[in-house]
Design a protein around this motif. Structure first.
Motif, short mmCIF file in Angstrom:
data_model
loop_
_atom_site.label_atom_id
_atom_site.label_comp_id
_atom_site.label_asym_id
_atom_site.label_seq_id
_atom_site.Cartn_x
_atom_site.Cartn_y
_atom_site.Cartn_z
N LEU A 265 0.83 -1.19 0.00
CA LEU A 265 0.00 0.00 0.00
C LEU A 265 0.87 1.25 0.00
O LEU A 265 1.92 1.28 0.64
N ASP A 266 0.43 2.27 -0.71
CA ASP A 266 1.18 3.51 -0.84
C ASP A 266 0.27 4.69 -0.55
O ASP A 266 -0.85 4.77 -1.06
N ALA A 267 0.76 5.63 0.26
CA ALA A 267 0.05 6.87 0.54
C ALA A 267 0.59 7.98 -0.35
O ALA A 267 1.79 8.02 -0.64
N SER A 268 -0.29 8.88 -0.79
CA SER A 268 0.10 9.95 -1.70
C SER A 268 -0.69 11.21 -1.41
O SER A 268 -1.73 11.16 -0.75
N ALA A 269 -0.18 12.33 -1.90
CA ALA A 269 -0.86 13.62 -1.78
C ALA A 269 -1.05 14.21 -3.17
O ALA A 269 -0.10 14.29 -3.95
N ILE A 270 -2.28 14.63 -3.49
CA ILE A 270 -2.62 15.21 -4.78
C ILE A 270 -2.95 16.68 -4.56
O ILE A 270 -3.83 17.01 -3.77
N MET A 271 -2.27 17.56 -5.26
CA MET A 271 -2.44 19.01 -5.09
C MET A 271 -3.25 19.56 -6.26
O MET A 271 -2.87 19.37 -7.43
N LEU A 272 -4.37 20.24 -5.94
CA LEU A 272 -5.26 20.78 -6.97
C LEU A 272 -5.45 22.28 -6.75
O LEU A 272 -5.40 22.77 -5.62
N GLY A 273 -5.69 22.99 -7.86
CA GLY A 273 -5.95 24.42 -7.79
C GLY A 273 -7.40 24.72 -7.47
O GLY A 273 -8.23 23.82 -7.33
N SER A 274 -7.73 26.01 -7.39
CA SER A 274 -9.10 26.40 -7.06
C SER A 274 -10.08 25.96 -8.13
O SER A 274 -11.26 25.71 -7.85
N ASN A 275 -9.63 25.84 -9.39
CA ASN A 275 -10.47 25.35 -10.48
C ASN A 275 -10.34 23.84 -10.67
O ASN A 275 -10.75 23.29 -11.69
N LEU A 276 -9.71 23.17 -9.68
CA LEU A 276 -9.51 21.72 -9.64
C LEU A 276 -8.49 21.21 -10.66
O LEU A 276 -8.41 20.01 -10.91
N SER A 277 -7.72 22.10 -11.24
CA SER A 277 -6.65 21.66 -12.14
C SER A 277 -5.54 21.03 -11.32
O SER A 277 -5.26 21.43 -10.19
N LEU A 278 -4.90 20.01 -11.89
CA LEU A 278 -3.82 19.29 -11.20
C LEU A 278 -2.56 20.15 -11.15
O LEU A 278 -2.09 20.63 -12.18
#
Length: 639
Positions: free
Chosen positions: A420-433
């Motif tokens: 298992l791997d934990a990760s962090a996904i960062m998105l902008g205010s318009n939900l862009s990656l």
């Protein structure tokens, strides 16, 4: 090597199952009626998010894929395709149970499905090869597709779909489908209940409404508890007249398999403390799907069933429109619950070796004598979140630290080895990656997030993996930070239990929040959307998601985080809460004696978030039992 070969074979089988089923010869675009076009427009007004209830009833005349050695063991895989996915990853999947050795299986299982704007649902029937030595894959028995938008809103539709998609496919699959509305359950009364107290007294009954939840949120007594009535003392024919909202869509915004709606009558055996561990079950009722979603408001009088059950239960069900069924705040419960009741639902514990929070004295309503109560700082408070709830991180910090650690932990059972791997996904205010931090990229480009690496053996504080977040350095273009866990090998998480996430000060180790999925019974998925941090002005909030997902790496879950945030409007709801303002709320509590001994600090906790969450407070060592403290209330909200 054999295991890898089987995994590849299963992947090929799933890919074949995702291929679109051939449309029936008589189905053409000219047959769309004015109704179906209007239904499509309505579904698109939800962003393709209009939910449907689909009951998979039975299949008839399936082919036998086991030859002379037995009969097929069929199950159904429901898939919502995602036309925009390059990897052909579906938006959602859900599967029925497996019926052993039966070519005419009956499931009668319901799934909450949220199709895209085209309304398409795919059904694939497989023969399970689990536990047999064949070729390691499940055999496709046939598949079919249908359009949800062809169904008239407000009524059940029955369909018998011919199976195709395989040269040897035979048989049909029967389903029922209707547009989702929120069930509102009113418990009227019970009549002639069993006396569970024998010659020493009379039962003290109450009624509990449970179920209509996914397997991941099911508990030992029937699943999600939408609410319980008050207890009526010494009465075998009690009257309640209490109403509960069962908002399945708020609980499962991405859809999922639902457990039946179960209504139970109980005899309370601890009126003084309000605990339920020794209560006696007097009887229960399990409703059919068409009774939960009737064609019109319906009154029912059911005989109670179960061991030694006697008497009957009178109740009614009405259906609220999708945008009006959230009176319970997404967590069920009695209408009108507010902060005024917090003093009556207090809990306390030393938290060392305790499975549950034992009841605390109802001290909030007493006058405190002598010296004023000891003021407790925000930094001594912690939010113990439940799925679907969030809070402002600053509410649990005297001074919000820049450096937080997000610790994730889990246990694997049955000797299974799952990476298992934990990760962090960062998105902008318009939900862009903006960025992804995972085992292949251990630091974000702005330097604000660092991955602690794959700690497969765990550590002394129980975190299997850590993600370090410097909130002060997060780039201004980033609004959301999604935390997820993936099975890199693609194995489903059925053997994973006690999955937890906690946020704590990296330097002091003081916890601001925790979220525990330990009540989950089954995780029929290979990924979990655990939580999301989001920026509201200059403040950061945390929201507990706890939804199953698909994908072996974090990049596969970007669109699922985006869909979740769109549906829940986290920032907008936080802004609305801040605009309502009002004075800070506080509660006065009498400090209980420390329980269980040990060297750890004394702690007290009380219910918050409509009773679904807890606020935990560390009591300063200089404060002695029997004196009073004044605690700032952390406002935990549902979205």
């Amino acid at each position: 090597a054999r295991a890898r070969a089987r995994a590849r074979a299963r992947a090929r089988a799933r890919a074949r199952a995702r291929a679109p089923a051939p449309a029936p010869a008589h189905s053409t675009s000219t047959q769309h009626t004015a109704h179906s076009m209007a239904a499509m427009a309505q579904a698109q007004s939800f962003g393709g998010g209009q939910p449907f209830v689909i009951v998979l009833e039975r299949a008839v005349g399936l082919r036998n894929a086991d030859g002379p050695f037995g009969k097929s063991d069929p199950y159904v895989l429901l898939t919502i395709p995602d036309p925009g996915s390059r990897s052909h990853t579906p938006k959602m999947t859900a599967r029925t149970s497996t019926i052993q050795g039966n070519l005419n299986p009956v499931w009668n299982e319901a799934i909450l499905a949220v199709p895209g704007p085209d309304g398409r649902i795919d059904l694939s029937v497989f023969d399970s090869d689990a536990g047999t030595i064949v070729d390691g894959t499940d055999d496709l028995l046939g598949k079919a597709s249908f359009d949800c938008l062809s169904v008239t809103p407000g009524a059940w539709a029955t369909k018998s779909l011919t199976l195709g998609g395989h040269p040897k496919a035979t048989g049909t699959i029967d389903i029922k489908i209707r547009w989702y509305s929120t069930p509102v359950v009113t418990i009227h009364r019970c009549q002639g209940l069993r006396n569970a107290d024998g010659m020493f007294g009379t039962s003290d009954p109450y009624v509990k409404v449970t179920g209509l939840s996914s397997s991941r949120s099911s508990g030992k007594n029937g699943g999600k508890v939408w609410g319980r009535t008050r207890t009526v003392e010494n009465q075998l024919s009690p009257t309640f007249e209490e109403t509960f909202t069962c908002d399945c869509y708020d609980l499962m915004p991405r859809g999922g398999k639902m457990s039946p709606l179960v209504v139970q009558a109980w005899d309370s055996d601890d009126l003084k403390n309000g605990t339920t561990s020794k209560d006696d079950l007097l009887g229960e009722v399990q409703l059919e799907w068409l009774q939960v979603w009737p064609g019109q408001d319906s009154d029912y009088n059911f005989p109670l069933t179960g061991r030694k059950a006697k008497g009957s239960l009178s109740m009614s069900i009405s259906l609220a429109p999708l945008n009006q069924g959230q009176g319970g705040g997404g967590a069920g419960g009695r209408a009108g619950a507010d902060l005024a009741s917090v003093g009556k639902t207090l809990f306390n514990v030393a938290l060392e070796g305790e499975d549950e929070y034992p009841p605390a004295p109802a001290a909030a309503e007493e006058e405190y004598p002598g010296t004023p109560p000891t003021a407790i700082s925000k930094g001594a408070c912690k939010a113990v979140l439940a799925k679907g709830y969030g809070f402002k991180i600053a509410d649990c910090c005297d001074t919000v630290p820049d450096h937080f650690t997000c610790g994730l932990a889990w246990d694997v059972t049955n000797g299974v080895n799952i990476d298992l791997d934990a990760s962090a996904i960062m998105l902008g205010s318009n939900l862009s990656l903006k960025d992804i931090v995972f085992f292949g990229k251990l630091q974000s480009s702005d330097g604000s997030i660092k991955h602690g690496g794959d700690e497969r053996e765990g550590d002394e504080v129980g975190d299997d993996e850590k993600i370090f977040i410097d909130l002060g350095r997060v780039h201004s273009s980033v609004t959301y930070i999604g935390i997820c866990v993936n099975s890199y090998s693609g194995q489903e998480l059925n053997d994973v239990k006690d999955c937890k996430v906690r946020m704590y000060d990296t330097n002091t180790l003081a916890e601001a929040a925790s979220f525990d999925l330990s009540s989950d019974q089954s995780l029929d998925c290979c990924a979990l959307l655990m939580a999301v941090l989001y920026r509201v002005g200059d403040e950061w909030w945390m929201y507990a998601i706890g939804e199953g997902a698909h994908g072996t790496m974090a990049k596969d879950n970007v669109d699922e985080f985006q869909d979740f945030i769109r549906q829940h409007q986290l920032v907008e709801q936080a802004l609305a809460k801040d605009q309502r303002g009002g004075p800070a709320k506080k509660v006065k509590l009498k400090v209980p004696p420390k329980r269980g001994g040990g060297s750890g600090p004394n702690k007290i906790a009380f219910k918050s978030g409509n009773g679904a969450c807890l606020q935990e407070v560390v009591i300063p060592t200089e404060v002695v039992a029997g004196t009073y403290i004044e605690v700032p209330v952390v406002e935990i909200v549902s979205c």
